[in-house]
Design a protein around this motif. Structure first.
Motif, PDB file in Angstrom:
ATOM      1  N   ARG A   4     -13.785-146.952 -30.680  1.00 39.22           N
ATOM      2  CA  ARG A   4     -13.521-146.008 -31.872  1.00 39.22           C
ATOM      3  C   ARG A   4     -12.102-145.859 -32.039  1.00 39.22           C
ATOM      4  O   ARG A   4     -11.321-145.755 -32.997  1.00 39.22           O
ATOM      5  N   SER A   5     -11.640-145.240 -30.908  1.00 46.55           N
ATOM      6  CA  SER A   5     -10.092-144.662 -31.011  1.00 46.55           C
ATOM      7  C   SER A   5      -9.121-145.862 -31.269  1.00 46.55           C
ATOM      8  O   SER A   5      -8.397-145.619 -31.906  1.00 46.55           O
ATOM      9  N   ILE A   6      -9.300-146.839 -30.664  1.00 49.60           N
ATOM     10  CA  ILE A   6      -8.338-148.002 -30.874  1.00 49.60           C
ATOM     11  C   ILE A   6      -8.552-148.350 -32.330  1.00 49.60           C
ATOM     12  O   ILE A   6      -7.301-148.853 -33.001  1.00 49.60           O
ATOM     13  N   LEU A   7      -9.509-148.138 -33.004  1.00 48.15           N
ATOM     14  CA  LEU A   7      -9.474-148.812 -34.410  1.00 48.15           C
ATOM     15  C   LEU A   7      -8.787-147.963 -35.266  1.00 48.15           C
ATOM     16  O   LEU A   7      -8.414-148.272 -36.597  1.00 48.15           O
ATOM     17  N   THR A   8      -8.202-147.026 -34.952  1.00 47.74           N
ATOM     18  CA  THR A   8      -7.385-145.814 -35.902  1.00 47.74           C
ATOM     19  C   THR A   8      -5.846-145.943 -35.475  1.00 47.74           C
ATOM     20  O   THR A   8      -5.189-145.548 -36.483  1.00 47.74           O
ATOM     21  N   LEU A   9      -5.567-146.961 -34.848  1.00 52.82           N
ATOM     22  CA  LEU A   9      -4.109-147.318 -34.596  1.00 52.82           C
ATOM     23  C   LEU A   9      -3.478-147.718 -35.804  1.00 52.82           C
ATOM     24  O   LEU A   9      -4.066-148.431 -36.389  1.00 52.82           O
ATOM     25  N   PRO A  10      -2.109-147.277 -35.878  1.00 50.84           N
ATOM     26  CA  PRO A  10      -1.411-147.841 -37.130  1.00 50.84           C
ATOM     27  C   PRO A  10      -1.506-149.395 -37.133  1.00 50.84           C
ATOM     28  O   PRO A  10      -1.254-149.921 -35.903  1.00 50.84           O
ATOM     29  N   GLY A  11      -1.592-150.050 -38.426  1.00 54.59           N
ATOM     30  CA  GLY A  11      -1.240-151.508 -38.176  1.00 54.59           C
ATOM     31  C   GLY A  11      -2.569-152.138 -37.924  1.00 54.59           C
ATOM     32  O   GLY A  11      -2.548-153.476 -37.947  1.00 54.59           O
ATOM     33  N   LEU A  12      -3.786-151.603 -37.651  1.00 52.62           N
ATOM     34  CA  LEU A  12      -4.852-152.303 -37.378  1.00 52.62           C
ATOM     35  C   LEU A  12      -5.849-151.995 -38.384  1.00 52.62           C
ATOM     36  O   LEU A  12      -6.102-150.626 -38.899  1.00 52.62           O
ATOM     37  N   ASP A  13      -6.551-153.168 -38.843  1.00 49.90           N
ATOM     38  CA  ASP A  13      -7.665-152.909 -39.957  1.00 49.90           C
ATOM     39  C   ASP A  13      -8.976-153.096 -39.144  1.00 49.90           C
ATOM     40  O   ASP A  13      -9.023-154.249 -38.248  1.00 49.90           O
ATOM     41  N   SER A  14      -9.951-152.503 -39.636  1.00 47.74           N
ATOM     42  CA  SER A  14     -11.148-152.938 -38.961  1.00 47.74           C
ATOM     43  C   SER A  14     -12.308-152.620 -40.215  1.00 47.74           C
ATOM     44  O   SER A  14     -12.376-151.781 -40.748  1.00 47.74           O
ATOM     45  N   ILE A  15     -13.426-153.557 -39.920  1.00 45.26           N
ATOM     46  CA  ILE A  15     -14.531-153.508 -40.850  1.00 45.26           C
ATOM     47  C   ILE A  15     -15.613-154.092 -39.767  1.00 45.26           C
ATOM     48  O   ILE A  15     -15.707-154.619 -39.139  1.00 45.26           O
ATOM     49  N   CYS A  16     -16.773-153.262 -40.580  1.00 44.60           N
ATOM     50  CA  CYS A  16     -18.270-154.102 -40.208  1.00 44.60           C
ATOM     51  C   CYS A  16     -18.707-155.234 -40.708  1.00 44.60           C
ATOM     52  O   CYS A  16     -18.307-155.545 -41.971  1.00 44.60           O
TER      53      CYS A  16
END
Length: 485
Positions: free
Chosen positions: A139-151
């Motif tokens: 979950r923490s890695i998904l908040t990094l700048p430049g990264l998009d995340s979707i379910c």
């Protein structure tokens, strides 16, 4: 390192499929279509490299991959091999100058790869299957700048499986496992028990017989053993068993696999962790159907943490091994004596000599008698009258065809090498290779299944298995099966 616009789609399919099934939804080809479409859009039409990694792919999934020119990466294990393989591919493409990556996974082992891609200026999108099962680190890695995340829900509407289940089948087979006769007068409160499990809507006995008419079969034996004043006499008797057609037997094999895995893990397993063996390329409908039935029949409970665990301590052998053991022992002895039956009173001693299952209690009288009673109520053996005595006879039952098929295939391959022993590893490799291209395996789904077949046949004296060597001797049963090959 300068990066370009070339896009890469890397799918950890087993991770995604397990997450979707764990949520109670189906895994279907539309998910592949949606992943390809979304990745193509995100990469601005520059999606060039596409790979999906899994132990096994369902046919419909393979078709979708072929249509979208997605390369199938077949790996050995559910987790580590996919992680390593996809990471190596990603690094190769990174060094080729690819700058857009769509990673489909919820596995925290991909965190180092994600960090590396972001550090090198790549545009990264992560698609995961279940937000509730992501680790805190992921979950923490998904908040990094430049990264998009979707379910996966954001690009595809997941569907639940149809309501049809296998509760009725499991309910009747469980009654048989407990030694309850399905025919004749009401006994052991079988109708009430089925109603409690939700197999029947109420305790009306007419509903019970309607159920028997729908998935049961009646078999008439003209020489059934009936006790008389001076012994046993042959009389016509009607037996009631479960009608195991191909579809029901497939469900039973899946139930057998699930309960054995759960019995071996006292702390329980999630639906995702159960996704192996007959559930490996399943779209989720079979696994969810089996878990629903096991939960309804109260053999399995679902915990607050979504893990499934068994509620009884007598499921380690599953539904098939006890039946295979009784059938193989009786059949071997009948062929040895060249008689169609043996005295019923000798059956317990015959099976007790090798035991049932494994461990210190395998020769316990209770385990042996329970296996014999189960074999009788399931129709694997029957009692016939012979010269005023009660004899046991092996029947042609769908329950035991797998052990017969496995034995005869081993016999045809290795009996000519007897009496010389064959290394156990060679036998196991033979089983694995022969099953590799079959839709339904003969020797089972994993090493535990293959060892189970060797154990049953060794305990029944069809072969010898000791010191990691197997000897397949010439037997009349083996010869009889080989003549029909």
């Amino acid at each position: 390192m300068p990066v370009g616009n070339t896009g890469v789609l890397l799918v950890d399919w087993d991770n995604l499929a397990g997450a979707v099934i764990g949520r109670g939804h189906l895994v279907e080809r539309g998910i592949v279509d949606a992943l390809w479409s979304d990745a193509t859009t995100r990469c601005g039409g520059h999606l060039q490299y596409k790979h999906m990694a899994a132990v096994r792919f369902d046919g419909s999934i393979t078709t979708a991959m072929t249509e979208h020119l997605i390369d199938a990466e077949v790996v050995v294990s559910l987790k580590e091999q996919a992680d390593i393989h996809l990471t190596v591919l990603a690094m190769d493409y990174l060094h080729q100058g690819c700058g857009q990556f769509v990673l489909v996974t919820g596995d925290q082992d991909f965190i180092p790869l994600i960090r590396r891609l972001l550090r090198d200026g790549c545009r990264v999108t992560v698609v995961y299957g279940d937000p509730d099962r992501l680790s805190p680190q992921f979950r923490s890695i998904l908040t990094l700048p430049g990264l998009d995340s979707i379910c996966i829900d954001d690009i595809y509407s997941l569907r639940q499986p149809p309501a049809a289940g296998c509760k009725a089948l499991l309910g009747l087979v469980e009654l048989q496992r407990r030694g309850v006769i399905l025919g004749g007068r009401e006994q052991a409160e079988r109708t009430a028990t089925l109603a409690q499990w939700g197999v029947l809507p109420d305790e009306d006995e007419l509903r019970y017989w309607a159920l028997i008419e729908s998935i049961g079969q009646k078999v008439t034996r003209t020489d059934a053993a009936v006790r008389a004043k001076d012994g046993f006499l042959p009389r016509p008797m009607t037996r009631v068993y479960v009608d195991l057609n191909a579809g029901r037997f497939t469900d039973l094999v899946a139930v057998d696999y699930a309960v054995r895995r759960l019995a071996a893990r006292p702390k329980g397993l999630t639906a995702t962790q159960l996704r192996s063996g007959p559930f490996q390329s399943d779209d989720g409908s079979r696994l969810l159907r089996v878990l629903d039935a096991l939960t309804a029949v109260r053999l399995v409970r679902r915990g607050a943490d979504d893990t499934y665990s068994v509620t009884t301590d007598d499921l380690a052998l599953g539904y098939l091994e006890p039946l295979w053991r009784v059938h193989a022992a009786l059949t071997m002895e009948s062929f040895r004596q060249q008689r169609r039956s043996i005295p019923y009173r000798k059956l317990s001693g015959l099976i007790g000599a090798g035991g049932v299952g494994q461990g210190p209690n395998r020769r316990a009288a209770g385990a042996v008698s329970q296996a014999i009673r189960y074999a009788a109520t399931a129709g694997v053996i029957d009692a016939v009258a012979v010269d005023g005595d009660r004899h046991a006879i092996a029947t042609d039952s769908a329950f035991v065809r797998p052990i017969e098929n496995a034995y005869h295939e081993l016999y045809r391959a290795f009996a000519d090498r007897g009496p010389s022993p064959v290394p156990e590893n060679e036998i196991l490799e033979f089983m694995t290779v022969r099953d590799r291209t079959r839709a339904e395996p003969v020797f089972g789904y994993d090493s535990r299944d293959r060892h189970r077949i060797l154990r049953v046949l060794a305990q029944s004296r069809a072969l010898t298995w000791r010191d990691e060597k197997v000897t397949v001797p010439r037997t009349r049963w083996g010869d009889a099966g080989s003549s029909f090959a």
